[in-house]
Scaffold this active site. Sequence first.
Site, mmCIF file in Angstrom:
data_model
loop_
_atom_site.group_PDB
_atom_site.id
_atom_site.type_symbol
_atom_site.label_atom_id
_atom_site.label_comp_id
_atom_site.label_asym_id
_atom_site.label_seq_id
_atom_site.Cartn_x
_atom_site.Cartn_y
_atom_site.Cartn_z
ATOM 1 N N CYS A 331 0.787 -1.229 0.000
ATOM 2 C CA CYS A 331 0.000 0.000 0.000
ATOM 3 C C CYS A 331 0.826 1.289 0.000
ATOM 4 C CB CYS A 331 -1.039 0.007 1.114
ATOM 5 S SG CYS A 331 -0.572 -0.865 2.602
ATOM 6 N N ARG A 360 7.882 -10.852 4.754
ATOM 7 C CA ARG A 360 7.454 -10.726 6.142
ATOM 8 C C ARG A 360 8.179 -11.749 6.975
ATOM 9 N NH1 ARG A 360 0.855 -10.249 5.321
ATOM 10 N NH2 ARG A 360 0.971 -8.475 3.904
ATOM 11 N N GLN A 378 1.597 -10.811 -3.602
ATOM 12 C CA GLN A 378 0.171 -10.529 -3.444
ATOM 13 C C GLN A 378 -0.374 -10.002 -4.751
ATOM 14 O OE1 GLN A 378 0.566 -7.789 -0.034
ATOM 15 N NE2 GLN A 378 -0.865 -9.165 0.984
ATOM 16 N N ASP A 380 -2.307 -7.692 -5.504
ATOM 17 C CA ASP A 380 -2.846 -6.564 -4.766
ATOM 18 C C ASP A 380 -3.526 -5.545 -5.672
ATOM 19 O OD1 ASP A 380 -3.262 -5.257 -2.402
ATOM 20 O OD2 ASP A 380 -1.152 -5.248 -1.839
ATOM 21 N N HIS A 382 -5.175 -1.275 -5.111
ATOM 22 C CA HIS A 382 -5.602 -0.190 -4.244
ATOM 23 C C HIS A 382 -6.526 0.691 -5.056
ATOM 24 C CE1 HIS A 382 -1.966 -1.775 -2.422
ATOM 25 N NE2 HIS A 382 -2.642 -1.580 -1.305
ATOM 26 N N LYS A 461 -12.526 -5.390 7.359
ATOM 27 C CA LYS A 461 -12.277 -6.131 6.119
ATOM 28 C C LYS A 461 -13.302 -7.224 5.890
ATOM 29 C CE LYS A 461 -9.158 -9.311 8.441
ATOM 30 N NZ LYS A 461 -7.990 -10.154 8.345
ATOM 31 N N HIS A 507 -8.004 -1.664 -0.052
ATOM 32 C CA HIS A 507 -6.935 -2.619 -0.385
ATOM 33 C C HIS A 507 -7.641 -3.921 -0.655
ATOM 34 C CE1 HIS A 507 -3.978 -0.409 2.391
ATOM 35 N NE2 HIS A 507 -5.150 0.032 2.780
#
Length: 636
Positions: A331, A360, A378, A380, A382, A461, A507
């Site tokens: 993000c 991570r 990911q 991902d 946004h 979420k 997200h």
Amino acid sequence: MINITLPDGQVKSGLVGVTPAEVARGISNSLARRALAARVAGRVVDLSAPLNEDASLAILTFEDKDGRQVFRHSSAHLLAAAVQRLFPGTLFAIGPAIEDGFYYDFGAKRPFTPEDLAAIKEEMQRLAKADLPFERGEITRDEALERFAGQTYKEELIRGLAEDATISTYRLGDFVDLCAGPHVPSSGYLRAFELTSVAGAYWRGDERNPMLQRVYGTAYPDQKQLEEHLRRIEEARKRDHRRLGQELDLFSIQDEAPGFPFFHPKGMVLRNELEQFWREEHRRAGYQEIRTPLIMNRSLWERSGHWDHYRENMYFTRIDEIDYAVKPMNCPGAILVYRNRLHSYRELPLRLCEMGLVHRHELSGVLHGLMRVRAFTQDDAHIFMLPSRIRDEVTGVIEMVDRFYSVFGFKYRVELSTRPENSMGSDADWEAATTALAGALEGRGTPYQVNEGDGAFYGPKIDFHLEDCLGRTWQCGTIQLDFQMPEKFDLTYVGEDGQKHRPVMVHRVIFGSIERFIAILTEHFAGAFPAWLAPVQVRVFPITDRQAGYAEKVRSALAEAGVRADADLRNEKVNYKVREAQKAHIPYMLVTGDREVAAGTVAVRHRTRGDLGAVDLTEFIGTIREEIASRKTDAV
RNA sequence: GCCGACGUAGCUCAACGGUAGAGCAGCUGAUUUGUAAUCAGCAGGUUGCCGGUUCGAAUCCGGCCGUCGGCUCCA
């Protein structure tokens, strides 16, 4: 006399003090035989618990979730009773029923060995055969403390009970346990069980507490069901993506990089196919793809809040004496892209997607194949939008998730997670965000379950849990609403009024992590990927060397048509080549013998449909291209 | 990270105090084969790494690394 209402609405009258067991006998012998416990006025109780007033009553058998729970919980007591006999002095903690069985935590003098488990199981079988009754008792708090003196975990549990709570005990032979119950009437009900494993587990799941010995087991009303369960475990073991990943040469994890997977050529085919599908769908849905750096300045992470909320899981590095962090999320990068220039309300919603590689730090003990890793990609995105558009945008994402999962034939379940403890932002923002998410779900009529306090630190979420063919569920997609980041980074857009306004951000991921999704697909399909994903879609093999040239021509015609094909020209029998291709789960095998060479055809064998006979080569190319293009899954 | 088990050839496993062996895979040769294993030969290992005990260690002991199972299910 009292009135007893059965689940089908039938009302039976009985004497005050009649027991559920007696009622069951009055209904049918077979029900009485299968009865394990009862639900009276919504509470699960022993079959021997007397009924003293009008109530609804359901007889619970192994078919009922609550009945199973009672059955397994009783099995845990049987386990504890056996441990008490074989290992006097053991401390007893808790022994609940779980998903597919039960466990009991023991404070043992030494860890249990596999031989101990075998001995414990034997003792359990003896106690089961003796058909000892489970006897309920009720005692006062002081009596309980006295009775369980020295049983430190039980003492702690008793002290944790409400002052006025009824404290009950259950006796099974010599073993008396502090227990709310209920239980099956006697140990003779427990006929088929297995102790599956032993492992360390912290008292109350807290690593600051002492480590206990947790013995896991499973139990069924009869041997047949137990064996069926053990067979399912064996099936899951065969499908384990770590095993198939090795056998099919998809990926590897090396000692040199624990938690950081290596993708082999065949695994890359899967990845690339998934990504291509993903890009097509995103382009169609109005997303624009970006790519942001892996390493960004520490100050960015301080501003985003990750430094305060996520540092434990991050990796750091220094470049020219300046601190940098390896991104654990995408993000902040996407935000920098947004902030790079001014945005008009006319271009919102702005949907930026990114196949973002994040790192991570995970505890070494939790790493697991591709499912739990330290670096993953990911899928991902946004979305920056007007606050008024939240519901529409979220609805669009939910529809996209639905489309993705249906392509693979997955069913799924939806959860909505609300504000956690360690979070940022005002109550009003959280409230508005949570309402917007729930509204989008309800607007579509999507059923969901609420998970209190399970949201991310920056917003609530929606999670999507997909279900594989073995009935296991995996959290993959998630949609997270975020009012915090736009605030922290002072994101704006210019509105109709010419003034700056604050956008809202979403997200979201659909696969979740490509790595994990590949693991799930591997286990779901047991390595037999649908043709569009299969690393090798077609294998051609000649019967003898004579047809090698033709086989090679067929192979290259397929390759020319965009089909992933290889040719097995080794000097081996057809049986041998078929066997290898079957083991590799290659969708189509094309056998080319003299007959096919003469006719310009190929003899088609499908991995599940078997020998399909000779087909004209161009015709075969047409059908397989269609199968691939439509991303069909094999009929099961 | 913590507890336990484990780490031997590319893979699956054997040998468990007397200097490592099989099957599959690989390579070579013979065989020329019609829908799930043709035969024969060859090659392949500092037994995860480091240290210790011992005349002698894959084997026993210690440390490290890694893998696996668990560490959410509340009497």
